[in-house]
Structures are given as C-alpha cells and as structure tokens.
Scaffold this active site. Structure first.
Site, PDB file in Angstrom:
ATOM      1  CB  CYS A  76     -40.585  64.472 -63.349  1.00  0.00           C
ATOM      2  SG  CYS A  76     -38.868  64.544 -63.106  1.00  0.00           S
ATOM      3  CB  CYS A  79     -38.266  67.384 -62.860  1.00  0.00           C
ATOM      4  SG  CYS A  79     -37.801  65.796 -64.157  1.00  0.00           S
TER       5      CYS A  79
END
Length: 316
Positions: A76, A79
């Site tokens: 991700c 993230c």
C-alpha cells in the site's frame, strides 16, 4: 472530531467481539528453564506491531492510554506515506497515546473485525471502544488536529494515563487540551454515533456563525464524504462508472471512494477527465466537486496543486 477524514469505519460497525476475549497462548519455556518474567512497566514502546493473537492486550491497554490503530499493508503506497507521519506525531506526544500497527495481510481477523475496506485506515481504541479517525494518507496537520481531539475524548472517558518515555514515567495528568467549541463537540458526538446528518448540520451552523472557521469547514467537507461513501459497494460502483463513462453521479461515487481509500490522484484524474469530456454547460457540478475534494485533501498538497493546474488549463 473537527476534521474527521474519509473512512468506512462507523461507530457500531466495528465488531471486536471475536477478538476481545481471545485467549492468549502461554509461553512455552524450555524444559527446566524458569518462566519468562513479566514485561516490566515502561517496556512498552510508543509504536509497536499488533497481531490477531495479541490484540486482547491492546484492548486492555486502551483502558489506560488511548491506542491509535494503523491498518496497513506492505503493498500500500499511501500507507507508506502516512505511517511516518503517525509515528512522528505519536512520538512527539510523549506517551500520551500509543500507536499499534496492524498488517492486514498477516492479520485477517483484525482486518475483518475492523471492516477494513480500504487502507491506510486509522482508528483508535478508548476504554476498549473503537473510535473512527480517518482513512487514506492525510496531511500532518490534520493528524495533529485529530489526535488532539482524540485526547479530549479520552479524557472525557477517564482515559488519561501515559506510558513511560525514555525510562521516565510521564505524568498521569497531562496538560489540559482546550475545550472544543460546542458545535464542534456536537458534530464529533454525532460522528461517533454514525449520525452524519446531525454532524453536517452542526458544522453548517458553526460556519453560519463564523464563516472563517477553518476547522468547521474541513470537518464539514469530510463528514459529507463519510456520508456519501457509507454503505457503498466499491465493485458495484466501479462497474456502474465503467458502464457510463460520462455519467456524473456514477463517476462522483468512484471518485469519493478513491479519496476515501487514499487514491487521491486517481480520483482527481477521473473527475478531470470527466470535466474535459462534458459539454461546457454541464461542467459546473464536476468543478464544484473537485473544489470540495481539493479543500478536503488540502490546498498545499502536491496532488491538489497538480490537479488545480490541469483544471485551470481546461477552463481557459
């Protein structure tokens, strides 16, 4: 909170029952070895990983100090943008809250329990209860604002402990945060209850009383987004948008979901492509939605600056 960011977690929608009383596996010392000593007070770091098996400890910890939960995954991108910000702000708060990181790929029960439809997703635990914060990569100042209000909420519920920092026990009586204005407090309470209509109304009233209230303006934009994405199925929305490339409402839904999931460039690109494809007389709603999302992400964000530049080139 005055700046609740987009997210799919609503109070009452998080089911922790399967993990709340999950038995912790006992340690298995080698034959003849003494049992491992209990972790001494102060050994807990400010930032740590949590798993399906250790989550019960985190729930108990949240009765003493607010615990921020960061749901992330290695693949991700947003993230990786958000995590350093969360760690920096938590560290600067010097033990007044802690950060528990959950790898959703390695901990599917936690991901399911928190109903993590998109990541990064950030929430908190206060006295064992989930508190929605935001999803997606958000600016550092927004993280600071949300955490300040989280501490306010925790204090209201008697969760005012701290964890030791560098071997010194922080005070159990942290400096008091300024109280939220009444309408902001009402909006925050409504968000906790999942009553976005009441939260929107409170923020609108705050802006009517003070049009320069930046926190109310940011909060209003974000709770409107929460309201729009609540209960929307991502796959159905994408299928509808693919079937109707110039359908304004269909494209709006996917753009909202992309912002909520941290895919800000994708959302802006979708709406800018739509703007370019529509006749001039049909473009106004798309421009308004773009401006709303620009304000939500932050005017100084590089993605907003790029999108504004492209929008200007399409206007003139």
């Amino acid at each position: 909170m005055s700046t609740p960011a987009p997210g799919s977690v609503m109070r009452g929608a998080v089911d922790l029952s399967s993990l709340r009383n999950r038995p912790q596996p006992p340690a298995a010392p080698a034959a003849g070895a003494p049992a491992a000593p209990a972790r001494p007070a102060g050994a807990l770091p400010l930032v740590f990983d949590v798993t399906d098996d250790t989550f019960g400890e985190v729930l108990e910890l949240s009765r003493t100090v607010p615990v921020v939960i960061d749901l992330w995954a290695e693949w991700c991108g947003p993230c990786k943008q958000l995590s350093p910000i969360l760690e920096k702000v938590v560290t600067e708060l010097a033990g007044r809250l802690v950060l528990a990181k959950v790898d959703v790929d390695a901990n599917p029960q936690l991901a399911q329990g928190f109903r993590a439809q998109s990541i990064p997703m950030v929430l908190a635990l206060v006295a064992g209860q989930p508190v929605p914060l935001f999803t997606g990569a958000v600016p550092e100042q927004q993280v600071r604002d949300v955490f300040a209000q989280l501490l306010q909420l925790a204090a209201q519920h008697g969760v005012t402990g701290t964890v030791p920092v560098d071997g010194a026990l922080a005070s159990d009586a942290p400096a008091a945060e300024p109280e939220l204005p009444p309408l902001h407090a009402e909006a925050f309470a409504a968000i906790e209850e999942g009553d976005y209509t009441r939260a929107i109304s409170a923020y609108e009233q705050a802006l009517a009383e003070n049009p320069r209230d930046a926190d109310a303006r940011a909060g209003l934009g974000q709770v409107r987004l929460l309201d729009r994405v609540q209960g929307v199925d991502l796959q159905d929305a994408r299928a509808a948008a693919a079937a109707d490339p110039t359908g304004v409402e269909a494209q709006f839904v996917v753009a909202d979901l992309d912002v909520a999931g941290g895919h800000v460039d994708d959302a802006f690109g979708r709406l800018l492509d739509l703007f370019a494809a529509l006749p001039t007389e049909d473009r106004a709603p798309v421009r308004e939605r773009l401006l709303d999302l620009f304000g939500l992400v932050g005017d100084d964000d590089a993605r907003v600056i790029r999108a504004r530049s492209r929008l200007a080139s399409l206007l003139f």
